[in-house]
Write an enzyme that holds these catalytic residues in place. Structure first.
Site, PDB file in Angstrom:
ATOM      1  N   SER A   1       0.823  -1.214   0.000  1.00 55.82           N
ATOM      2  CA  SER A   1       0.000   0.000   0.000  1.00 55.82           C
ATOM      3  C   SER A   1       0.856   1.263   0.000  1.00 55.82           C
ATOM      4  CB  SER A   1      -0.982  -0.007   1.173  1.00 55.82           C
ATOM      5  OG  SER A   1      -0.299   0.109   2.396  1.00 55.82           O
TER       6      SER A   1
ATOM      7  N   ARG B   1      12.979  -7.930   5.921  1.00 60.23           N
ATOM      8  CA  ARG B   1      14.308  -8.450   6.268  1.00 60.23           C
ATOM      9  C   ARG B   1      15.264  -7.305   6.537  1.00 60.23           C
ATOM     10  NH1 ARG B   1      14.834 -13.925   4.569  1.00 60.23           N
ATOM     11  NH2 ARG B   1      12.846 -14.526   3.641  1.00 60.23           N
TER      12      ARG B   1
ATOM     13  N   HIS C   1       8.535   3.075   9.156  1.00 56.26           N
ATOM     14  CA  HIS C   1       8.288   2.182  10.292  1.00 56.26           C
ATOM     15  C   HIS C   1       7.043   2.664  11.037  1.00 56.26           C
ATOM     16  CE1 HIS C   1       9.212  -0.610  13.510  1.00 56.26           C
ATOM     17  NE2 HIS C   1       8.906   0.361  14.346  1.00 56.26           N
TER      18      HIS C   1
HETATM   19  C1  GRF Z   1       3.943  -0.576   6.769  1.00 54.96           C
HETATM   20  O1  GRF Z   1       3.024  -0.439   7.816  1.00 54.96           O
HETATM   21  C2  GRF Z   1       5.317  -0.132   7.190  1.00 54.96           C
HETATM   22  O2  GRF Z   1       5.322   0.748   8.254  1.00 54.96           O
HETATM   23  C3  GRF Z   1       5.981  -1.405   7.606  1.00 54.96           C
HETATM   24  O3  GRF Z   1       5.431  -2.402   6.791  1.00 54.96           O
HETATM   25  C4  GRF Z   1       4.123  -2.020   6.374  1.00 54.96           C
HETATM   26  C5  GRF Z   1       4.037  -2.209   4.888  1.00 54.96           C
HETATM   27  O4  GRF Z   1       2.749  -2.114   4.403  1.00 54.96           O
HETATM   28  N1  GRF Z   1       7.416  -1.273   7.481  1.00 54.96           N
HETATM   29  P1  GRF Z   1       2.452  -2.055   2.843  1.00 54.96           P
HETATM   30  O5  GRF Z   1       3.016  -3.340   2.232  1.00 54.96           O
HETATM   31  O6  GRF Z   1       3.120  -0.835   2.299  1.00 54.96           O
HETATM   32  O7  GRF Z   1       0.964  -2.010   2.733  1.00 54.96           O
END
Ligand code: GRF
Length: 196
Positions: free
Chosen positions: A16, A96, A114
């Site tokens: 997303s 990872r 994050h």
């Molecule tokens: C996000 O919430 C990001 O903070 C974390 O992983 C999630 C990825 O979500 N590192 P998406 O695949 O971008 O929907």
């Protein structure tokens, strides 16, 4: 006028955040181009989304470790990113830790998003950690990537309230909505700040 910033996006999940970046590019609010999308998960949503949006997308098997890549696999990623002339590596849900040789090859040119207000709650399911700690607000952080886990210099943060009736799911959704605004915004700033 400088050329659009070329992004190499790494993700393991639904993508997303990648989608939000692509939307910003399509809306011409972000002067960037997707050079390549790479996933360590063969059937990740991010690969499907990339292909649907006409972006080059590649599955690269991660090797035998669970939380990092084999150095040989990382070298393969470095080569692919270089072959696509990537300026900035964007981690968008890549599950990872990056090590050598990737972090050195793109030193200072890798960013991550994050789902907490770092340095609070690094690691997995940070929204759940915030909820269980009884916090009244949390958020998301974009930071440069170093060899640690969610430890690199912070570029920007967005705050998100925690409601008394929140579940892990409702809170995560609210954080993700904030991420979708923050990530393209930070990339826009990095693109604008490039030396011409
Ligand atoms: C996000 O919430 C990001 O903070 C974390 O992983 C999630 C990825 O979500 N590192 P998406 O695949 O971008 O929907």
């Amino acid at each position: 006028m400088s050329a659009p910033l070329v992004l190499g996006v790494l993700g393991s999940g639904k993508g997303s955040n990648f989608g939000a970046i692509v939307e910003a590019i399509a809306a011409s609010t972000l002067d960037a181009r997707i050079g390549i999308v790479i996933s360590d998960v063969a059937d990740a949503g991010i690969l499907e989304l990339a292909r649907a949006r006409g972006c080059p997308a590649l599955y690269l098997p991660p090797g035998r470790f669970k939380s990092k890549l084999e150095p040989e696999r990382e070298l393969e990623i470095v080569n692919v990113l270089r072959a696509h002339q990537v300026d900035l590596v964007v981690l968008a849900g890549f599950m990872r830790l990056l090590k050598e040789p990737l972090v050195t090859a793109f030193a200072g040119r890798i960013i991550n998003i994050h789902p907490s207000l770092l340095p609070k709650f690094p690691g997995l399911a940070a929204w759940r950690q915030a909820l269980e700690a009884g916090e009244r607000e949390t958020g998301c952080t974009v930071h440069r990537v170093d060899l640690g886990m969610d430890t690199g210099p912070i570029l920007a943060q967005a705050r998100v309230p925690i409601h008394p009736d929140d579940t892990a799911e409702t809170l995560h959704a609210r954080i993700q909505a904030a991420e979708h605004g923050l990530y393209p915004e930070v990339i826009r700033r990095l693109a604008a700040d490039r030396p011409s």
